[in-house]
Every structure is written in C-alpha cells, then in structure tokens.
Design a protein around this motif. Structure first.
Motif, PDB file in Angstrom:
ATOM      1  N   GLY A   1       9.122  -8.231  -7.038  1.00 47.34           N
ATOM      2  CA  GLY A   1       9.780  -7.003  -7.502  1.00 47.34           C
ATOM      3  C   GLY A   1      10.234  -6.076  -6.392  1.00 47.34           C
ATOM      4  O   GLY A   1      10.748  -4.983  -6.662  1.00 47.34           O
ATOM      5  N   ALA A   2      10.085  -6.480  -5.141  1.00 52.79           N
ATOM      6  CA  ALA A   2      10.495  -5.587  -4.048  1.00 52.79           C
ATOM      7  C   ALA A   2      12.011  -5.555  -3.944  1.00 52.79           C
ATOM      8  O   ALA A   2      12.686  -6.550  -4.213  1.00 52.79           O
ATOM      9  CB  ALA A   2       9.910  -6.077  -2.732  1.00 52.79           C
TER      10      ALA A   2
ATOM     11  N   HIS B   1       0.802  -1.224   0.000  1.00 51.15           N
ATOM     12  CA  HIS B   1       0.000   0.000   0.000  1.00 51.15           C
ATOM     13  C   HIS B   1       0.836   1.275   0.000  1.00 51.15           C
ATOM     14  O   HIS B   1       0.525   2.235  -0.696  1.00 51.15           O
ATOM     15  CB  HIS B   1      -0.944  -0.018   1.212  1.00 51.15           C
ATOM     16  CG  HIS B   1      -1.947   1.106   1.208  1.00 51.15           C
ATOM     17  ND1 HIS B   1      -2.789   1.342   2.255  1.00 51.15           N
ATOM     18  CD2 HIS B   1      -2.237   2.056   0.290  1.00 51.15           C
ATOM     19  CE1 HIS B   1      -3.549   2.395   1.984  1.00 51.15           C
ATOM     20  NE2 HIS B   1      -3.230   2.844   0.791  1.00 51.15           N
ATOM     21  N   PHE B   2       1.920   1.278   0.793  1.00 48.75           N
ATOM     22  CA  PHE B   2       2.688   2.522   0.942  1.00 48.75           C
ATOM     23  C   PHE B   2       4.020   2.484   0.192  1.00 48.75           C
ATOM     24  O   PHE B   2       4.729   3.477   0.139  1.00 48.75           O
ATOM     25  CB  PHE B   2       2.940   2.818   2.426  1.00 48.75           C
ATOM     26  CG  PHE B   2       1.655   2.960   3.225  1.00 48.75           C
ATOM     27  CD1 PHE B   2       0.906   4.128   3.171  1.00 48.75           C
ATOM     28  CD2 PHE B   2       1.185   1.919   4.009  1.00 48.75           C
ATOM     29  CE1 PHE B   2      -0.270   4.269   3.896  1.00 48.75           C
ATOM     30  CE2 PHE B   2       0.011   2.041   4.739  1.00 48.75           C
ATOM     31  CZ  PHE B   2      -0.729   3.215   4.678  1.00 48.75           C
ATOM     32  N   GLY B   3       4.384   1.310  -0.332  1.00 49.11           N
ATOM     33  CA  GLY B   3       5.600   1.212  -1.139  1.00 49.11           C
ATOM     34  C   GLY B   3       6.874   1.104  -0.342  1.00 49.11           C
ATOM     35  O   GLY B   3       7.961   1.032  -0.915  1.00 49.11           O
ATOM     36  N   GLU B   4       6.779   1.100   0.986  1.00 48.86           N
ATOM     37  CA  GLU B   4       7.996   0.906   1.779  1.00 48.86           C
ATOM     38  C   GLU B   4       7.691   0.364   3.165  1.00 48.86           C
ATOM     39  O   GLU B   4       6.568   0.509   3.664  1.00 48.86           O
ATOM     40  CB  GLU B   4       8.793   2.209   1.889  1.00 48.86           C
ATOM     41  CG  GLU B   4       8.093   3.330   2.604  1.00 48.86           C
ATOM     42  CD  GLU B   4       9.012   4.538   2.799  1.00 48.86           C
ATOM     43  OE1 GLU B   4       8.799   5.539   2.113  1.00 48.86           O
ATOM     44  OE2 GLU B   4       9.938   4.450   3.651  1.00 48.86           O
TER      45      GLU B   4
ATOM     46  N   ALA C   1       9.205  -0.759  -2.873  1.00 46.48           N
ATOM     47  CA  ALA C   1       8.667  -1.176  -4.187  1.00 46.48           C
ATOM     48  C   ALA C   1       7.690  -0.108  -4.633  1.00 46.48           C
ATOM     49  O   ALA C   1       6.748   0.203  -3.903  1.00 46.48           O
ATOM     50  CB  ALA C   1       7.944  -2.502  -4.076  1.00 46.48           C
ATOM     51  N   LYS C   2       7.937   0.496  -5.818  1.00 48.34           N
ATOM     52  CA  LYS C   2       6.985   1.501  -6.320  1.00 48.34           C
ATOM     53  C   LYS C   2       5.639   0.829  -6.486  1.00 48.34           C
ATOM     54  O   LYS C   2       4.611   1.308  -6.023  1.00 48.34           O
ATOM     55  CB  LYS C   2       7.477   2.063  -7.657  1.00 48.34           C
ATOM     56  CG  LYS C   2       8.408   3.230  -7.480  1.00 48.34           C
ATOM     57  CD  LYS C   2       8.221   4.268  -8.606  1.00 48.34           C
ATOM     58  CE  LYS C   2       9.074   5.489  -8.347  1.00 48.34           C
ATOM     59  NZ  LYS C   2      10.480   5.299  -8.780  1.00 48.34           N
TER      60      LYS C   2
ATOM     61  N   ALA D   1       0.351  -8.921   0.185  1.00 49.44           N
ATOM     62  CA  ALA D   1       1.135  -8.106  -0.744  1.00 49.44           C
ATOM     63  C   ALA D   1       0.531  -8.195  -2.139  1.00 49.44           C
ATOM     64  O   ALA D   1       0.472  -7.204  -2.879  1.00 49.44           O
ATOM     65  CB  ALA D   1       2.587  -8.591  -0.763  1.00 49.44           C
ATOM     66  N   ALA D   2       0.060  -9.385  -2.505  1.00 47.53           N
ATOM     67  CA  ALA D   2      -0.406  -9.624  -3.879  1.00 47.53           C
ATOM     68  C   ALA D   2      -1.732  -8.941  -4.206  1.00 47.53           C
ATOM     69  O   ALA D   2      -2.004  -8.652  -5.367  1.00 47.53           O
ATOM     70  CB  ALA D   2      -0.532 -11.134  -4.110  1.00 47.53           C
ATOM     71  N   VAL D   3      -2.549  -8.649  -3.184  1.00 46.81           N
ATOM     72  CA  VAL D   3      -3.888  -8.112  -3.498  1.00 46.81           C
ATOM     73  C   VAL D   3      -3.844  -6.746  -4.174  1.00 46.81           C
ATOM     74  O   VAL D   3      -4.780  -6.371  -4.877  1.00 46.81           O
ATOM     75  CB  VAL D   3      -4.821  -8.053  -2.248  1.00 46.81           C
ATOM     76  CG1 VAL D   3      -5.182  -9.440  -1.778  1.00 46.81           C
ATOM     77  CG2 VAL D   3      -4.213  -7.236  -1.130  1.00 46.81           C
ATOM     78  N   LEU D   4      -2.744  -5.994  -3.948  1.00 53.36           N
ATOM     79  CA  LEU D   4      -2.649  -4.672  -4.591  1.00 53.36           C
ATOM     80  C   LEU D   4      -1.561  -4.649  -5.672  1.00 53.36           C
ATOM     81  O   LEU D   4      -1.210  -3.579  -6.186  1.00 53.36           O
ATOM     82  CB  LEU D   4      -2.356  -3.584  -3.552  1.00 53.36           C
ATOM     83  CG  LEU D   4      -3.476  -3.250  -2.564  1.00 53.36           C
ATOM     84  CD1 LEU D   4      -3.007  -2.183  -1.567  1.00 53.36           C
ATOM     85  CD2 LEU D   4      -4.737  -2.757  -3.270  1.00 53.36           C
TER      86      LEU D   4
END
Ligand code: UD1
Length: 418
Positions: free
Chosen positions: A135-136, A105-108, A149-150, A173-176
């Motif tokens: 991809g993280a 959600h927040f990329g970090e 991860a962007k 993690a996969a849901v978004l």
C-alpha cells in the motif's frame, strides 16, 4: 589510499575469535527505527559499514551510544529526518535497509537509489514492488526513492528472486503493518533468521524465517531489547581458506559451524582436515589441496561472498576447476589481479576455469570490492615474495581488524599509510 604489504609463505597457526556478522548487524541497526525504546546490540563488529550506518542513524536524529565492548545502544524516538542521502548510500548499499523501517514507523522515507557497484547493477526494484504491494505510495525521482504510507497493510508478496536485503526490508515493513504479510520465495540466509530473532524479542510476530515462506502478523508497536548478533560466517570461511591456502593449523572460536555446512564440505572434499566442537572449528592442512568445483547460489548453497576466496584457493590447488557465479553478473574483478600473481584462470561469461599452479608470486594488486580484497590478501599470504594490495578501504567495510588477526596467527602483513 592505504595499502597492505604482505610477505607470503608463512603457514598460519593459532586461535582466532570470529566477530559478529556484518550482514546481521546492518539490518538489526536499521530495525532500531521501528521502535521508540533502546535497542541494545551486542557482538557488534568494528567495521566501516557499521560506522556508516551509525552516522546515518545519527544524521536522522537517533540517539546512539557505544560502550568499550562495542555494545551499541540506539534510541530512535528523536528521529526527525527520514532521509538517506546519496553520499551515504553510494558508500554502502545496505543503507537501503532503512527504507522499510522508516516507512512502517514514520510513514515516510526518502532514500537514495544505490546505483551500480563493482559487482553488477544491483537494482532494488523488488524492495519497491513489495512495499507498493503493502500500500505504499512510491515514486522514483532525481535518483531518490520517495515513499509514503499512512499505514502499511499486509500483503501476499512473491519475490521473483530471493533477495536478502529485499526480504529483510519487507519483513521489517510488515511487522508494524495492518494484518498479515506473507513473503514467498523469501531469502533463507542465517542473517534473516537473526534479524527475525531480534524483531521477535522486540515484540514482532514472525514465522517461517529460514524457509522460503515468511509470515508476519503486524503488531501496533515494538519495544526495545538486548540482542547479540550472530557470528560472521563469511569471516569464518575466509579464515578457513587462510588456513587451507597457507597449509596452516587454526582454531576458530565464537563461530556458528551450522551456518557453514557447504564451505566445510568443500574444504573437506579438497583434502582439509576439519573438526567441529560446539562453536569452535579446527582446521589443519599439511599438503597441497585438490581444487573443487563451485556454483554460487542463495543459502544454503555456496555463498557468492566466498567465491573470490575459493578462486584464490583453487589457483594453487591440484587440477582444474570450474567456478560458476550465479548471483551477481560481474563478480570476477579479482581474477585479473590473481592472474598477475601467476594464477592460470580463464573467464567465459559467468564461468571461471582455473588450472591450479604450484605457486603464486607477489605483485602489486588492486582491490575492487570487499570480497575481492579478501581473495587478494589470501593469495598474498601464500605467494612467494611481497604483495601490495591497494585500495584496502574495501576490506575495512567487512573484516574486523584483519591485519591484527592475521599477524597474531603469524602472517607478515602490515598497513602502509596513504
Ligand atoms: C546481500 C548481502 C551481500 C551478498 C548478497 C547475496 C547484505 C547487507 N548484503 O546483498 O553480502 O553478496 O546478499 O548473498 O546482506 N536483485 C534484483 N532486484 C532487487 C534486489 C536484488 O534484481 O530488488 C538481484 C540482484 O541484482 C542479485 C540478486 O537479486 O543478482 C541477489 O541480490 P540480493 O540478495 O538482493 O543482494 P543484497 O541483499 O544486496
């Protein structure tokens, strides 16, 4: 440190309401980090691990409220810190469950490595490898996992071990993420299905939960929802053993018998009289049970979280039994304490051989982890004389109001102040 004082020998009788599942509510609380609306969670058990997770979410900046019925409402729109400090993670390994949602959600995220615990080394390498495959960018430095991860992207992930919280972290993690994620050799525990049910209500696209292959199609965003967590199968099973060990008669309500098949099968094999109707389990035992062999393994096999309690039961059952611990490397810490109460148990590697004795005797004993504490309480309930269980804070992590519930069933148990 608080202790429990138990005077054993009283058969438990009566009705007990089972609480919501610890291992469901923790990932579901973490799932609140995936959206910006209210996630309203019901059937939340009053546990130390829930308090720790609530503090962690609050520290991050989430808005939380709890009503008098323990309905917890979380809104993560105001989260500003994407950080789980060592001080929190060391008291509760399940804090690792914020890693997947924060990243998605927040990329970090910056989450402390949990390190070892009383039952083994318990690494989180599979959580990290799975997120990397999506991809993280992850590095581990100074005891912390730094993840960025962007936008995560869907991936095919085959878990070498069917890790429970690992599967949950990757599913969240996969849901978004962009595209489709397939998790092979996923854990099949009922708590995974419970989390998936909640995520689906939030708008996630998940299929196959409860099987070893979970498919998640990422969506743009999730919304809030109202969700009641599953009843706790380990609490239920612990009360079933409490009835069996004290030769009592209990009615357990608000539970989910379908999640307890192997436990019920083992207790019936031992000689317990068990009947089931909808969400109620009745158990009656009026003779010494036969001991039963057990090998712990992932669901639907025998849960490692019930191994210690069944060793206590086998200790005073008829005959010899073998208990094999296949999930964690060092989960026999309760055995030496049970031996101090008169149990006859030998350990060889991950196998405990138990020769049932006629009776146990009360003694001062030390709890080393959550389920070990439960096993010592069970032994104390049947032992002759008084048992004092020290380091009882472990039990409060995972059993709601244990002494109140046991007292209501006739047990002589009280908490001694520090
Ligand atoms: C969860 C449960 C815990 C239960 C356990 C096994 C929660 C909050 N906790 O813990 O009550 O006892 O499942 O049913 O749900 N492993 C690795 N690398 C990893 C992850 C795990 O090697 O990255 C190994 C562990 O060391 C262990 C095995 O996999 O030997 C299973 O552990 P896992 O399923 O991950 O346990 P948890 O999810 O921590």
């Amino acid at each position: 440190m608080e202790k429990l004082l138990i005077s054993g020998g009283i058969p438990l009788k009566g009705e007990v309401k089972i609480s919501g599942a610890k291992n469901s509510v923790l990932p579901i609380l973490a799932a609140s980090l995936l959206c910006e609306e209210d996630l309203i969670i019901g059937n939340v058990p009053h546990l130390q691990d829930v308090t720790t997770t609530i503090s962690l979410l609050t520290e991050m900046g989430a808005n939380l409220s709890i009503d008098e019925k323990m309905k917890v409402s979380v809104n993560a729109a105001s989260v500003k810190k994407f950080y789980a400090p060592y001080e929190m993670v060391k008291t509760m390994r399940a804090s690792i469950l914020v890693l997947g949602p924060l990243l998605a959600h927040f990329g970090e995220a910056k989450v402390s490595l949990p390190g070892g615990c009383a039952i083994g080394s318990r690494p989180v390498n599979l959580h990290i490898d799975g997120l990397k495959a999506m991809g993280a960018n992850i590095k581990v430095e100074d005891g912390y996992i730094f993840a960025k991860a962007k936008k995560l992207k869907g991936a095919k992930i085959t878990l070498p071990i069917a890790t429970v919280t690992g599967t949950e972290n990757l599913m969240m993690a996969a849901v978004l993420a962009n595209g489709r994620t397939v998790i092979k050799n996923a854990a099949k525990e009922p708590e995974i299905i419970d989390l998936a049910n909640c995520l689906r209500l939030m708008g996630a696209q998940i299929k196959g939960d409860g099987t070893s292959s979970i498919t998640v199609d990422g969506v743009k965003e999730l919304r809030g929802c109202n969700y009641d967590v599953l009843p706790d199968r380990i609490e239920t099973a612990t009360f079933l053993v409490a009835a069996a060990i004290t030769k009592g008669k209990l009615t357990l309500t608000h539970t989910r018998p379908d999640t307890l098949k192997i436990i019920i099968e083992k207790l019936k094999k031992a000689g317990a009289d068990i009947s089931i109707k909808n969400d109620i389990i009745n158990i009656e035992v009026n003779k010494q049970l036969n001991s039963v062999n057990i090998t712990t393994n992932p669901y639907p096999d025998f849960p490692t979280d019930m191994q210690a309690q069944f060793i206590a039961l086998n200790s005073i059952s008829k005959g010899k039994s073998k208990v094999v611990e296949s999930v964690f490397e060092n989960r026999f810490m309760h055995v030496q304490e049970l031996v101090r109460m008169g149990a006859n148990i030998d350990i060889n590697g991950n196998v405990a051989t138990i020769d049932g004795v006629k009776s146990l005797t009360g003694a001062p004993v030390m709890a080393t982890d959550l389920r070990a504490s439960a096993s010592l309480i069970l032994a104390g309930l049947v032992a002759k004389g008084e048992t004092v269980v020290d380091r009882i804070y472990h039990i409060d992590r995972g059993y709601e109001c244990i002494e109140e519930k046991l007292t209501k069933l006739g047990a002589n148990i009280k908490r001694l102040p520090q």
